[in-house]
Design a protein around this motif. Structure first.
Motif, PDB file in Angstrom:
ATOM      1  N   PRO B 106       0.815  -1.233   0.000  1.00 25.92           N
ATOM      2  CA  PRO B 106       0.000   0.000   0.000  1.00 25.92           C
ATOM      3  C   PRO B 106       0.842   1.274   0.000  1.00 25.92           C
ATOM      4  N   VAL B 108       3.410   2.009  -1.862  1.00 26.96           N
ATOM      5  CA  VAL B 108       3.811   2.463  -3.191  1.00 26.96           C
ATOM      6  C   VAL B 108       2.669   2.424  -4.201  1.00 26.96           C
ATOM      7  N   MET B 109       1.529   1.865  -3.785  1.00 26.72           N
ATOM      8  CA  MET B 109       0.420   1.736  -4.721  1.00 26.72           C
ATOM      9  C   MET B 109      -0.129   3.120  -5.090  1.00 26.72           C
ATOM     10  N   PRO B 110      -0.316   3.408  -6.401  1.00 23.98           N
ATOM     11  CA  PRO B 110      -0.952   4.684  -6.737  1.00 23.98           C
ATOM     12  C   PRO B 110      -2.324   4.779  -6.075  1.00 23.98           C
ATOM     13  N   VAL B 112      -5.073   6.142  -6.933  1.00 25.16           N
ATOM     14  CA  VAL B 112      -6.275   5.883  -7.738  1.00 25.16           C
ATOM     15  C   VAL B 112      -6.603   4.396  -7.738  1.00 25.16           C
ATOM     16  N   ILE B 113      -5.563   3.541  -7.748  1.00 31.29           N
ATOM     17  CA  ILE B 113      -5.811   2.098  -7.781  1.00 31.29           C
ATOM     18  C   ILE B 113      -6.365   1.633  -6.440  1.00 31.29           C
ATOM     19  N   LEU B 116     -10.017   2.857  -6.159  1.00 33.91           N
ATOM     20  CA  LEU B 116     -10.924   2.109  -7.035  1.00 33.91           C
ATOM     21  C   LEU B 116     -11.165   0.711  -6.491  1.00 33.91           C
ATOM     22  N   SER B 117     -10.082   0.018  -6.080  1.00 31.30           N
ATOM     23  CA  SER B 117     -10.247  -1.377  -5.684  1.00 31.30           C
ATOM     24  C   SER B 117     -11.044  -1.468  -4.382  1.00 31.30           C
ATOM     25  N   LEU B 118     -10.822  -0.519  -3.454  1.00 28.30           N
ATOM     26  CA  LEU B 118     -11.606  -0.575  -2.220  1.00 28.30           C
ATOM     27  C   LEU B 118     -13.076  -0.287  -2.494  1.00 28.30           C
ATOM     28  N   LEU B 119     -13.332   0.625  -3.415  1.00 26.49           N
ATOM     29  CA  LEU B 119     -14.730   0.914  -3.724  1.00 26.49           C
ATOM     30  C   LEU B 119     -15.432  -0.325  -4.279  1.00 26.49           C
ATOM     31  N   LEU B 209      -7.185  12.920  -0.454  1.00 26.20           N
ATOM     32  CA  LEU B 209      -8.290  13.314  -1.319  1.00 26.20           C
ATOM     33  C   LEU B 209      -8.771  12.144  -2.168  1.00 26.20           C
ATOM     34  N   VAL B 210      -7.826  11.457  -2.805  1.00 28.13           N
ATOM     35  CA  VAL B 210      -8.187  10.517  -3.871  1.00 28.13           C
ATOM     36  C   VAL B 210      -8.958   9.320  -3.320  1.00 28.13           C
ATOM     37  N   SER B 213     -12.350  10.237  -2.020  1.00 29.55           N
ATOM     38  CA  SER B 213     -13.328  10.541  -3.063  1.00 29.55           C
ATOM     39  C   SER B 213     -13.959   9.273  -3.618  1.00 29.55           C
ATOM     40  N   PHE B 214     -13.135   8.205  -3.760  1.00 28.26           N
ATOM     41  CA  PHE B 214     -13.683   6.960  -4.287  1.00 28.26           C
ATOM     42  C   PHE B 214     -14.668   6.328  -3.309  1.00 28.26           C
TER      43      PHE B 214
END
Lengths: 335, 280
Positions: B106, B108-110, B112-113, B116-119, B209-210, B213-214
């Motif tokens: 986690p 180094v993970m971008p 956004v990924i 998205l994956s948690l959502l 933020l990112v 937001s997801f």
């Protein structure tokens, strides 16, 4: 001997801890859980491993499997907006529908190619700039007097504790057409027309370098700080000039730090969303922004998932490089 | 070699710190600007601070973010301590490679990924188990805990691996049970690491933020989400005021933490000297 090492401060700490333990043992849920777990044959050790393990499996690994699944399924206008990949197709036969359409779509549409290539380019240039700014600073801190080092290091980390979003925001005011830099340069008389800086790739580079600088400096510093300075003295004794010693000794020895720092900047920079969204041009193609748009504006979850999987595949090589550099550093530290 | 004036080093320091601090400094200065135009100086004024404290949207978002950050940090410290303990003290156990991979990935993970994956996980869970119902504070907290426990794990693990375990072994030889050893010996020793882990987890959550937001739902906009939607429309001076308050809080916090750590380090050195003198 050990008892003596535990001075008054040590005793104060353990008194506090003893209190915590007492309270916990009197706390019914703790005793209930302990008894229950012991009856199941779960030892403390197993529980210590199992709780975070289970958490990470559920909230880190499983989500990726679901993303992978969605990337291979078809879009549908419903909630959630994708078709199930596994379906019970009569007679209890599990039918697996693999739909490569989303990935084909990524290959065929120029937009995604351009976004991936542009993200790599932007991340690469920013990493290089970050190294150019960060290396001298890390070097200067590592070679300062030891009383100064911690203060200087704290000053590098301090901005990192303030909001990332607000630090990016600060650059809008600096880079705007009627922003601080342009006003200053026009006041000096260097330019008479404002230079367009905001909403260009340049602004994205500045934003990334500014936001990720501590990630570059910290691994470089920890590498440079433990370097054996007698090597440089030996080189100087043998008549090597400082600059040559730097190129032939310091630079090669700091390679693990350079790689670790560069990867720590490069990897998040590739998928960056906030910086291109605030500082870049509205049509600037960065893959993080494309994923965001696919997801939030187009509500196309399968394509967004495919973009995420493809991004992850691109990042495998830098992540492996990072881990190798870090384990090289760890070995160096233990030597 | 050292009596050569380190001109290069001085200029590297000056240039580097100017780059780091001038943007923040300007942000603070212009928060006291009377003019609405953020880059033109129109005289000293504190009206933007007044406007900020009259803005209910920002205030309620800030309160929500603080709550999420505090719960998240506490949970992340518990999970991260368990994980760090397992990695540093338990030697080999089955699935260790996967486990240590999952604790560092986690970091180094971008974002956004991760977001998205948690959502998609939360949506799938709601479909199958009916929980979590909708998305909001709970899902944001879980997402942040997953991200920030990784930081705590790294901190705890590295703290534990630099300590030798002779104290713990001695206690075990004297018959203390593992839980008692942990609470009486390990926990007090790693307490400073836990405090810094808590603060780091708190800050990361407050700042995210990112991912938020997801995984957030209607009515649960965190402070960064509100700031982002305001900033997207352009520069506004009340955001400068908000930024200045945050900078002030962080600076005060870090300076106090620095003094405390310095004092503790001194006390530790004095203790060690006393111990060494006593041992002779």
């Amino acid at each position: 001997m050990i008892a003596k090492a535990e001075s008054p401060s040590g005793q104060r700490h353990s008194a506090g801890a003893q209190l915590i333990l007492r309270v916990l043992q009197q706390f019914p849920p703790y005793r209930w859980t302990q008894a229950r777990l012991l009856r199941w044959g779960v030892r403390g050790r197993t529980a210590v491993i199992a709780i975070p393990y289970f958490w990470l499996l559920l909230f880190f690994l499983v989500p990726f499997i679901i993303v992978l699944k969605i990337a291979f399924s078809e879009t549908q206008i419903a909630s959630p907006p994708y078709q199930p990949l596994f379906q019970w197709a009569g007679d209890k036969v599990l039918e697996i529908k693999l739909n490569l359409g989303n990935f084909m779509f990524l290959f065929e549409d120029n937009l995604y190619w351009k976004a991936y290539l542009n993200s790599m380019k932007v991340a690469f240039i920013s990493t290089l700039l970050c190294l150019l700014v960060g290396y001298p600073l890390a070097y200067a801190i590592a070679r300062s007097r030891s009383t100064w080092r911690n203060v200087l290091l704290m000053m590098v980390i301090l901005p990192f504790w303030t909001s990332f979003l607000l630090r990016v925001y600060a650059w809008i005011g600096l880079l705007k057409n009627n922003g601080f830099i342009n006003n200053f340069l026009m006041w000096l008389g260097v330019i008479d027309q404002p230079i367009v800086m905001l909403q260009t790739d340049f602004a994205i580079y500045v934003g990334i370098v500014y936001s990720y600088l501590p990630f570059m400096i910290l691994p470089l510093y920890s590498n440079l700080e433990k370097m054996d300075l007698t090597l440089l003295e030996a080189a100087a004794d043998l008549g090597s000039r400082p600059f040559k010693s730097f190129l032939t000794i310091t630079l090669p020895l700091s390679m693990p730090g350079i790689i670790a720092g560069s990867m720590l900047v490069f990897i998040p920079a590739v998928g960056e969303f906030v910086i291109p969204a605030l500082l870049g041009a509205p049509d600037s193609l960065m893959i993080g922004k494309v994923l965001w748009t696919e997801f939030f504006s187009n509500r196309d979850w399968p394509v967004a998932s495919a973009v995420a999987i493809a991004l992850l595949l691109l990042l495998v090589i830098p992540i492996v490089l990072l881990q190798r550099a870090q384990s090289a550093e760890a070995r160096g530290a233990h030597r | 070699m050292s009596n050569r004036v380190p001109l290069f080093r001085i200029s590297a320091l000056v240039f580097g710190f100017a780059f780091l601090y001038i943007p923040i400094l300007l942000l603070v200065i212009y928060s006291f600007n009377k003019s609405r135009l953020v880059t033109v100086w129109g005289g000293f004024s504190t009206e933007w601070y007044g406007k900020l404290f009259a803005n209910d949207q920002i205030l309620s978002a800030a309160w929500l973010s603080l709550k999420i950050a505090a719960i998240n940090a506490t949970g992340a410290v518990i999970l991260g301590t368990l994980a760090g303990l397992a990695l540093a003290r338990f030697g080999k156990f089955s699935g260790r490679t996967l486990f240590s991979g999952m604790t560092t990935a986690p970091l180094v993970m971008p974002e956004v990924i991760t977001g998205l994956s948690l959502l998609v996980l939360f949506v799938a869970m709601e479909q199958f188990f009916g929980w979590p119902q909708g998305r909001g504070v709970t899902t944001i907290t879980i997402a942040h805990m997953t991200l920030t426990m990784a930081y705590v794990t790294v901190i705890v693990q590295s703290r534990l691996s630099t300590l030798d375990d002779s104290l713990e072994e001695a206690a075990m030889d004297l018959g203390a049970r593992p839980a008692k050893i942990f609470f009486l010996i390990t926990l007090p020793i790693i307490a400073p690491a836990l405090v810094s882990g808590w603060l780091l987890a708190f800050t990361i959550s407050l700042d995210d933020l990112v991912i938020a937001s997801f995984v957030s739902g209607p009515g649960s906009s965190t402070l960064p989400m509100v700031i982002f939607s305001k900033v997207r429309l352009g520069v506004s001076p009340d955001i400068n005021a908000l930024a200045s308050i945050m900078v002030l809080l962080v600076t005060v916090g870090v300076v106090i933490a620095g003094f405390l750590m310095h004092a503790q380090e001194k006390r530790r050195q004095r203790d060690m000297q006393m111990a060494a003198a006593g041992g002779k």
